[in-house]
Motif scaffolding. Structure first.
Motif, PDB file in Angstrom:
ATOM      1  N   LEU A  51       9.917  -1.831   9.564  1.00 29.25           N
ATOM      2  CA  LEU A  51      11.240  -2.583   9.344  1.00 29.25           C
ATOM      3  C   LEU A  51      11.873  -2.370   7.697  1.00 29.25           C
ATOM      4  N   LEU A  52      10.561  -1.959   7.279  1.00 29.20           N
ATOM      5  CA  LEU A  52      11.039  -1.913   5.657  1.00 29.20           C
ATOM      6  C   LEU A  52      11.033  -0.791   5.546  1.00 29.20           C
ATOM      7  N   GLU A  53      11.253   0.392   6.242  1.00 35.44           N
ATOM      8  CA  GLU A  53      11.126   1.926   6.640  1.00 35.44           C
ATOM      9  C   GLU A  53      12.899   2.041   6.756  1.00 35.44           C
ATOM     10  N   VAL A  54      13.152   1.654   8.032  1.00 38.84           N
ATOM     11  CA  VAL A  54      14.670   1.431   7.958  1.00 38.84           C
ATOM     12  C   VAL A  54      15.071   0.433   7.347  1.00 38.84           C
ATOM     13  N   ALA A  55      14.739  -0.548   6.480  1.00 43.35           N
ATOM     14  CA  ALA A  55      16.075  -1.205   5.378  1.00 43.35           C
ATOM     15  C   ALA A  55      15.325   0.063   4.018  1.00 43.35           C
ATOM     16  N   ASP A  56      14.861   0.657   3.945  1.00 45.34           N
ATOM     17  CA  ASP A  56      14.966   1.503   3.327  1.00 45.34           C
ATOM     18  C   ASP A  56      16.023   2.980   3.259  1.00 45.34           C
ATOM     19  N   HIS A  57      15.857   3.629   4.452  1.00 42.90           N
ATOM     20  CA  HIS A  57      17.215   4.647   4.802  1.00 42.90           C
ATOM     21  C   HIS A  57      18.091   3.924   4.643  1.00 42.90           C
ATOM     22  N   VAL A  58      18.626   2.734   5.515  1.00 40.37           N
ATOM     23  CA  VAL A  58      19.803   2.076   5.107  1.00 40.37           C
ATOM     24  C   VAL A  58      20.289   1.988   4.044  1.00 40.37           C
ATOM     25  N   ARG A  59      19.868   1.829   2.364  1.00 38.21           N
ATOM     26  CA  ARG A  59      20.066   1.115   1.642  1.00 38.21           C
ATOM     27  C   ARG A  59      20.297   2.342   1.012  1.00 38.21           C
ATOM     28  N   ALA A  60      19.258   4.000   2.000  1.00 28.81           N
ATOM     29  CA  ALA A  60      19.705   4.249   0.602  1.00 28.81           C
ATOM     30  C   ALA A  60      21.268   6.006   1.198  1.00 28.81           C
ATOM     31  N   ASN A  61      21.749   5.513   2.757  1.00 29.45           N
ATOM     32  CA  ASN A  61      21.655   6.701   3.178  1.00 29.45           C
ATOM     33  C   ASN A  61      23.563   5.621   3.946  1.00 29.45           C
ATOM     34  N   GLU A  62      23.672   4.904   4.421  1.00 28.76           N
ATOM     35  CA  GLU A  62      24.674   3.716   5.078  1.00 28.76           C
ATOM     36  C   GLU A  62      25.338   3.286   4.640  1.00 28.76           C
ATOM     37  N   PRO A  63      26.143   3.407   3.992  1.00 29.81           N
ATOM     38  CA  PRO A  63      26.943   2.660   2.573  1.00 29.81           C
ATOM     39  C   PRO A  63      27.473   1.812   3.864  1.00 29.81           C
ATOM     40  N   GLU A  64      27.835   2.195   5.270  1.00 32.96           N
ATOM     41  CA  GLU A  64      28.958   0.840   6.177  1.00 32.96           C
ATOM     42  C   GLU A  64      27.719   0.136   6.657  1.00 32.96           C
ATOM     43  N   THR A  65      26.854   0.087   6.338  1.00 35.40           N
ATOM     44  CA  THR A  65      25.834  -0.833   6.544  1.00 35.40           C
ATOM     45  C   THR A  65      26.141  -1.992   5.649  1.00 35.40           C
ATOM     46  N   LEU A  66      26.655  -2.802   5.760  1.00 35.19           N
ATOM     47  CA  LEU A  66      26.658  -3.611   4.927  1.00 35.19           C
ATOM     48  C   LEU A  66      25.697  -4.820   4.357  1.00 35.19           C
ATOM     49  N   GLY A  67      24.494  -5.031   4.917  1.00 33.29           N
ATOM     50  CA  GLY A  67      24.110  -6.081   4.993  1.00 33.29           C
ATOM     51  C   GLY A  67      22.486  -5.846   6.047  1.00 33.29           C
ATOM     52  N   PHE A  68      21.356  -5.125   5.066  1.00 33.78           N
ATOM     53  CA  PHE A  68      19.934  -5.109   6.588  1.00 33.78           C
ATOM     54  C   PHE A  68      18.818  -6.130   5.888  1.00 33.78           C
ATOM     55  N   PHE A  69      18.671  -7.318   6.142  1.00 34.49           N
ATOM     56  CA  PHE A  69      18.204  -8.583   6.156  1.00 34.49           C
ATOM     57  C   PHE A  69      16.482  -8.700   7.285  1.00 34.49           C
ATOM     58  N   ILE A  70      15.477  -8.618   6.945  1.00 35.45           N
ATOM     59  CA  ILE A  70      14.711  -8.592   6.849  1.00 35.45           C
ATOM     60  C   ILE A  70      13.741 -10.075   7.084  1.00 35.45           C
ATOM     61  N   SER A  71      13.326 -10.716   7.662  1.00 38.62           N
ATOM     62  CA  SER A  71      12.628 -11.880   7.729  1.00 38.62           C
ATOM     63  C   SER A  71      11.199 -12.460   8.637  1.00 38.62           C
ATOM     64  N   ASP A 120       4.698 -18.303  12.660  1.00 35.80           N
ATOM     65  CA  ASP A 120       4.274 -17.489  13.195  1.00 35.80           C
ATOM     66  C   ASP A 120       4.359 -15.866  12.882  1.00 35.80           C
ATOM     67  N   PRO A 121       3.503 -15.621  11.757  1.00 36.99           N
ATOM     68  CA  PRO A 121       3.529 -13.938  11.536  1.00 36.99           C
ATOM     69  C   PRO A 121       3.761 -13.202  12.027  1.00 36.99           C
ATOM     70  N   CYS A 122       4.041 -13.500  13.920  1.00 39.09           N
ATOM     71  CA  CYS A 122       4.038 -12.016  14.853  1.00 39.09           C
ATOM     72  C   CYS A 122       5.418 -12.571  15.577  1.00 39.09           C
ATOM     73  N   LEU A 123       6.820 -12.923  14.765  1.00 40.26           N
ATOM     74  CA  LEU A 123       8.009 -12.970  15.068  1.00 40.26           C
ATOM     75  C   LEU A 123       8.615 -13.156  13.254  1.00 40.26           C
ATOM     76  N   PHE A 124       9.753 -11.571  14.142  1.00 38.42           N
ATOM     77  CA  PHE A 124      10.426 -11.224  12.587  1.00 38.42           C
ATOM     78  C   PHE A 124      11.963 -10.953  13.529  1.00 38.42           C
ATOM     79  N   THR A 125      12.316 -11.132  12.405  1.00 38.22           N
ATOM     80  CA  THR A 125      14.061 -11.111  13.120  1.00 38.22           C
ATOM     81  C   THR A 125      15.195 -10.318  11.935  1.00 38.22           C
ATOM     82  N   THR A 126      15.870  -9.894  12.508  1.00 40.06           N
ATOM     83  CA  THR A 126      16.941  -9.122  11.597  1.00 40.06           C
ATOM     84  C   THR A 126      18.263  -9.179  11.354  1.00 40.06           C
ATOM     85  N   TYR A 127      18.840  -9.468  10.674  1.00 34.93           N
ATOM     86  CA  TYR A 127      20.262  -9.627   9.973  1.00 34.93           C
ATOM     87  C   TYR A 127      21.097  -8.516   9.839  1.00 34.93           C
ATOM     88  N   GLU A 128      22.038  -7.930  10.849  1.00 33.15           N
ATOM     89  CA  GLU A 128      22.338  -6.859  10.203  1.00 33.15           C
ATOM     90  C   GLU A 128      23.714  -6.613   9.626  1.00 33.15           C
TER      91      GLU A 128
END
Length: 99
Positions: free
Chosen positions: A22-42, A47-55
């Motif tokens: 997920l962090l690799e996707v976030a890094d890519h978004v930050r560097a290459n997707e100016p029209e992706t206005l937010g990419f949040f990972i939780s 329960d550390p097996c449960l993740f969410t993203t808000y894009e």
């Protein structure tokens, strides 16, 4: 503004693999997707097996570019073998936000 919330459950023992993917996707978004206005990972605190993203996307074209990108395809290549169930995706029109 268009949004996607993803709910992702990973098999026990693969939490760090998912977090890194997920962090690799976030890094890519930050560097290459100016029209992706937010990419949040939780990661759930109890329960550390449960993740969410808000894009957040400026428009449908930005969402489509992100979803059809090589980095998203690579993410799902890593994620699919370690998932514990299906990824739940909720696509919405944002109604309100506090910036």
């Amino acid at each position: 503004m268009l949004t996607i919330t993803a709910i992702i459950r990973v098999r026990k023992g693969y939490e760090q693999t998912m977090c890194q993917a997920l962090l690799e996707v976030a890094d890519h978004v930050r560097a290459n997707e100016p029209e992706t206005l937010g990419f949040f990972i939780s990661q759930d605190q109890t329960d550390p097996c449960l993740f969410t993203t808000y894009e957040r996307f400026a428009d449908q074209a930005a969402m489509d570019r992100h979803n059809n990108s090589e980095v998203v395809a690579r993410f799902f290549g890593i994620a699919k073998p370690i998932l514990d169930g299906e990824v739940t995706l909720v696509s919405c029109q944002e109604v309100s936000a506090k910036a």
